[in-house]
Design a protein around this motif. Sequence first.
Motif, PDB file in Angstrom:
ATOM      1  N   TYR A  50       0.111 -13.559  13.517  1.00 21.03           N
ATOM      2  CA  TYR A  50       1.151 -13.431  12.495  1.00 21.03           C
ATOM      3  C   TYR A  50       1.364 -14.750  11.749  1.00 21.03           C
ATOM      4  O   TYR A  50       1.667 -14.763  10.555  1.00 21.03           O
ATOM      5  N   ARG A  51       1.219 -15.856  12.451  1.00 21.74           N
ATOM      6  CA  ARG A  51       1.518 -17.156  11.857  1.00 21.74           C
ATOM      7  C   ARG A  51       0.370 -17.745  11.055  1.00 21.74           C
ATOM      8  O   ARG A  51       0.599 -18.506  10.113  1.00 21.74           O
ATOM      9  N   THR A  52      -0.867 -17.391  11.414  1.00 23.51           N
ATOM     10  CA  THR A  52      -1.997 -18.117  10.830  1.00 23.51           C
ATOM     11  C   THR A  52      -2.967 -17.270  10.006  1.00 23.51           C
ATOM     12  O   THR A  52      -3.623 -17.807   9.109  1.00 23.51           O
ATOM     13  N   HIS A  53      -3.093 -15.985  10.303  1.00 26.74           N
ATOM     14  CA  HIS A  53      -4.062 -15.159   9.573  1.00 26.74           C
ATOM     15  C   HIS A  53      -3.535 -14.899   8.157  1.00 26.74           C
ATOM     16  O   HIS A  53      -2.423 -14.377   7.984  1.00 26.74           O
ATOM     17  N   PRO A  54      -4.282 -15.247   7.122  1.00 20.68           N
ATOM     18  CA  PRO A  54      -3.782 -15.124   5.747  1.00 20.68           C
ATOM     19  C   PRO A  54      -3.265 -13.737   5.379  1.00 20.68           C
ATOM     20  O   PRO A  54      -2.169 -13.605   4.832  1.00 20.68           O
ATOM     21  N   GLU A  55      -4.038 -12.697   5.683  1.00 20.17           N
ATOM     22  CA  GLU A  55      -3.649 -11.337   5.306  1.00 20.17           C
ATOM     23  C   GLU A  55      -2.559 -10.793   6.219  1.00 20.17           C
ATOM     24  O   GLU A  55      -1.537 -10.261   5.746  1.00 20.17           O
ATOM     25  N   TYR A  56      -2.740 -10.912   7.529  1.00 19.64           N
ATOM     26  CA  TYR A  56      -1.798 -10.307   8.471  1.00 19.64           C
ATOM     27  C   TYR A  56      -0.470 -11.046   8.494  1.00 19.64           C
ATOM     28  O   TYR A  56       0.583 -10.440   8.701  1.00 19.64           O
ATOM     29  N   SER A  57      -0.505 -12.349   8.273  1.00 19.98           N
ATOM     30  CA  SER A  57       0.736 -13.116   8.215  1.00 19.98           C
ATOM     31  C   SER A  57       1.594 -12.664   7.044  1.00 19.98           C
ATOM     32  O   SER A  57       2.802 -12.443   7.174  1.00 19.98           O
ATOM     33  N   LYS A  58       0.955 -12.497   5.908  1.00 21.62           N
ATOM     34  CA  LYS A  58       1.680 -12.060   4.714  1.00 21.62           C
ATOM     35  C   LYS A  58       2.246 -10.652   4.905  1.00 21.62           C
ATOM     36  O   LYS A  58       3.389 -10.370   4.540  1.00 21.62           O
ATOM     37  N   ALA A  59       1.449  -9.766   5.508  1.00 22.78           N
ATOM     38  CA  ALA A  59       1.880  -8.378   5.714  1.00 22.78           C
ATOM     39  C   ALA A  59       3.031  -8.299   6.709  1.00 22.78           C
ATOM     40  O   ALA A  59       3.995  -7.549   6.509  1.00 22.78           O
ATOM     41  N   ALA A  60       2.943  -9.057   7.798  1.00 26.62           N
ATOM     42  CA  ALA A  60       4.003  -9.031   8.809  1.00 26.62           C
ATOM     43  C   ALA A  60       5.322  -9.551   8.234  1.00 26.62           C
ATOM     44  O   ALA A  60       6.389  -8.984   8.477  1.00 26.62           O
ATOM     45  N   LYS A  61       5.236 -10.624   7.473  1.00 22.79           N
ATOM     46  CA  LYS A  61       6.436 -11.196   6.868  1.00 22.79           C
ATOM     47  C   LYS A  61       7.027 -10.233   5.833  1.00 22.79           C
ATOM     48  O   LYS A  61       8.242 -10.000   5.798  1.00 22.79           O
ATOM     49  N   ALA A  62       6.167  -9.639   5.012  1.00 23.04           N
ATOM     50  CA  ALA A  62       6.632  -8.726   3.974  1.00 23.04           C
ATOM     51  C   ALA A  62       7.289  -7.488   4.567  1.00 23.04           C
ATOM     52  O   ALA A  62       8.339  -7.038   4.089  1.00 23.04           O
ATOM     53  N   SER A  63       6.699  -6.929   5.616  1.00 15.47           N
ATOM     54  CA  SER A  63       7.268  -5.717   6.207  1.00 15.47           C
ATOM     55  C   SER A  63       8.611  -6.010   6.858  1.00 15.47           C
ATOM     56  O   SER A  63       9.544  -5.203   6.783  1.00 15.47           O
ATOM     57  N   GLY A  64       8.730  -7.187   7.484  1.00 13.10           N
ATOM     58  CA  GLY A  64      10.007  -7.575   8.073  1.00 13.10           C
ATOM     59  C   GLY A  64      11.080  -7.773   7.015  1.00 13.10           C
ATOM     60  O   GLY A  64      12.243  -7.406   7.212  1.00 13.10           O
ATOM     61  N   GLU A  65      10.687  -8.346   5.886  1.00 15.89           N
ATOM     62  CA  GLU A  65      11.642  -8.551   4.792  1.00 15.89           C
ATOM     63  C   GLU A  65      12.103  -7.227   4.199  1.00 15.89           C
ATOM     64  O   GLU A  65      13.301  -7.031   3.943  1.00 15.89           O
ATOM     65  N   VAL A  66      11.158  -6.313   3.989  1.00 11.40           N
ATOM     66  CA  VAL A  66      11.514  -4.999   3.423  1.00 11.40           C
ATOM     67  C   VAL A  66      12.467  -4.262   4.353  1.00 11.40           C
ATOM     68  O   VAL A  66      13.458  -3.662   3.908  1.00 11.40           O
TER      69      VAL A  66
END
Length: 221
Positions: A50-66
């Motif tokens: 979640y912290r380092t992978h470019p695609e998965y980090s962005k997706a995890a953060k975005a889904s949590g924000e939504v």
Amino acid sequence: MGEAKTKKDKKALSCSECGVHNCRSLDGEFPEFCLTKASAKENEEALAIYRTHPEYSKAAKASGEVEGIFYRQLTRAEEIIEFAKRIGAKKIGIATCAGLAEEARVFARVVEAKGLASYSVLCKVGATDKTAIGIRPEDKINKGAAHESLCNPILQAKLLNKKKTDLNVLIGLCVGHDALFCRHSDALATTLIAKDRLLGHNPVAALYTAKTYNKQLLAKD
């Protein structure tokens, strides 16, 4: 836990047997068999992704924000749009069941109204008869039909991959076909509509009525 559950091997117990759910807010105690307690190493590995992978980090953060910002404010269709924008998606792939082509058409209009591009592929793409992959004529929906096209989720995924979609949305793909699509999709995939022909595509209704109208669900095989 009830008597039936206490007889289960403790090593086989999982979150379905838990009535505490202390993992949600840490306001209680973890049961002895809790997966949170037993998976510290795996959790650290997941957090690293979640912290380092470019695609998965962005997706995890975005889904949590939504989830947090728009909790109980948006429909799932709107949540998908919001998620797509937060991960920087520009082109939305739509993998749709032929029986939900009209719903897919409406969703494509929603996507484009929100400033994103869409590209849709129907499940019957390829127009290949079911017998080509070993399905017997008597096992078709229309028994013995001269031609009945198979659902083709792998081709759907390949065509959307070819279009380099940034996020793929499943609309009513059959059980199993959805799994095959997700396995072959290059882009992240999410579901707008889960197919349930008997319940108007509202599969959770079967679980809500498992102790009443749909008791057959709990009958032992």
